[in-house]
Design a protein around this motif. Structure first.
Motif, short mmCIF file in Angstrom:
data_model
loop_
_atom_site.label_atom_id
_atom_site.label_comp_id
_atom_site.label_asym_id
_atom_site.label_seq_id
_atom_site.Cartn_x
_atom_site.Cartn_y
_atom_site.Cartn_z
N GLY A 112 0.82 -1.22 0.00
CA GLY A 112 0.00 0.00 0.00
C GLY A 112 0.85 1.25 0.00
N ARG A 113 2.01 1.18 0.65
CA ARG A 113 2.92 2.32 0.68
C ARG A 113 3.50 2.58 -0.71
N ILE A 114 3.86 1.50 -1.43
CA ILE A 114 4.38 1.65 -2.78
C ILE A 114 3.35 2.29 -3.69
N TYR A 115 2.11 1.79 -3.63
CA TYR A 115 1.07 2.37 -4.48
C TYR A 115 0.75 3.81 -4.08
N ALA A 116 0.89 4.13 -2.79
CA ALA A 116 0.66 5.51 -2.35
C ALA A 116 1.71 6.44 -2.93
N MET A 117 2.96 5.97 -2.98
CA MET A 117 4.01 6.79 -3.59
C MET A 117 3.75 6.98 -5.08
N LEU A 118 3.32 5.90 -5.75
CA LEU A 118 3.02 6.01 -7.18
C LEU A 118 1.86 6.96 -7.42
N ALA A 119 0.85 6.90 -6.57
CA ALA A 119 -0.29 7.81 -6.70
C ALA A 119 0.17 9.25 -6.52
N ARG A 120 1.09 9.48 -5.58
CA ARG A 120 1.59 10.83 -5.35
C ARG A 120 2.35 11.33 -6.58
N ILE A 121 3.14 10.43 -7.19
CA ILE A 121 3.88 10.82 -8.40
C ILE A 121 2.90 11.19 -9.51
N VAL A 122 1.85 10.35 -9.68
CA VAL A 122 0.86 10.60 -10.74
C VAL A 122 0.15 11.92 -10.51
N ASP A 123 -0.23 12.18 -9.27
CA ASP A 123 -1.07 13.34 -8.98
C ASP A 123 -0.29 14.64 -8.75
#
Length: 225
Positions: A112-123
């Motif tokens: 979940g932490r990895i996907y949260a970082m990816l979401a932050r990069i996207v957004d």
């Protein structure tokens, strides 16, 4: 170190991380297919290593790097989680994100932490990554964020596009996850091959001709001193 499955019609192969590239190509020979990246020591190079290093080879002009062929990866994360990274939509990245885990380094939800970082990069960080990464054909240092950002940008523009998270592993050298199995795309073996040998009086004269040689779209260019 085994080939798990071959799907010739789909040009896909699944193999364990220790499978040597030479063995992969031998398993594909009857189907007229190959794993395109061809490092010089392909008979000793493993698929997991090719992903870790984002390997390429003599024919990189035509086929590019390993990241272009990674479809999905079964991995083990640092907290012991076994999961699979592959094609996801941007919305799925956001849904799988755990922002609390991103803010708390002691949180146990590493995926979940990895996907949260990816979401932050996207957004919030697309422009930053695009500005920071050098525009090089063989940039294989660190996390493959430039490719991730390019796919994310295209997915956002298409509304329903996807991003391949597994390609983030290409070049990460095992620091984000340990790859145990991977599905990769394949390329057809060319039916014909040709070779041109050009002789020069000096190495500098030869190097000056690289640019005009590239205008003819060769599959490979090598220099022999």
């Amino acid at each position: 170190d085994d080939v798990v499955a071959v799907a010739p019609d789909d040009r896909r192969l699944t193999a364990q991380a220790g499978t040597r590239l030479g063995d992969i190509d031998a398993a594909l020979a009857d189907d007229g297919l190959k794993f395109a990246p061809d490092p010089a020591w392909g008979d000793k190079s493993a698929l997991g290593g090719a992903i870790g290093n984002n390997s390429t080879g003599a024919h990189s002009l035509q086929y590019g790097k390993t990241d272009a062929y990674v479809e999905s990866c079964e991995v083990v994360l640092a907290d012991g989680t076994v999961t699979t990274f592959g094609e996801v939509t941007v919305d799925e990245i956001r849904e799988r994100a755990n922002p609390a885990a991103l803010d708390d380094a002691t949180a146990r939800d590493l995926e979940g932490r990895i996907y949260a970082m990816l979401a932050r990069i996207v957004d919030a960080e697309l422009d930053t990554v695009e500005a920071a990464f050098p525009d090089l054909k063989r940039n294989v240092s660190g996390y493959n964020l430039d490719r991730f950002v390019a796919e994310a940008r295209a997915a956002l523009d298409a509304d329903e596009g996807t991003v391949n998270v597994a390609r983030l592993l290409a070049g990460s050298e095992g620091t984000l996850a340990v790859v145990t199995e991977a599905t990769v795309a394949l390329e057809p073996i060319p039916e014909t091959k040709g070779l041109a040998l050009l002789a020069y009086d000096s190495l500098l004269d030869a190097l000056e001709d690289v640019a005009p040689i590239l205008d003819h779209d060769p599959a490979a260019v090598e220099v022999l001193d």
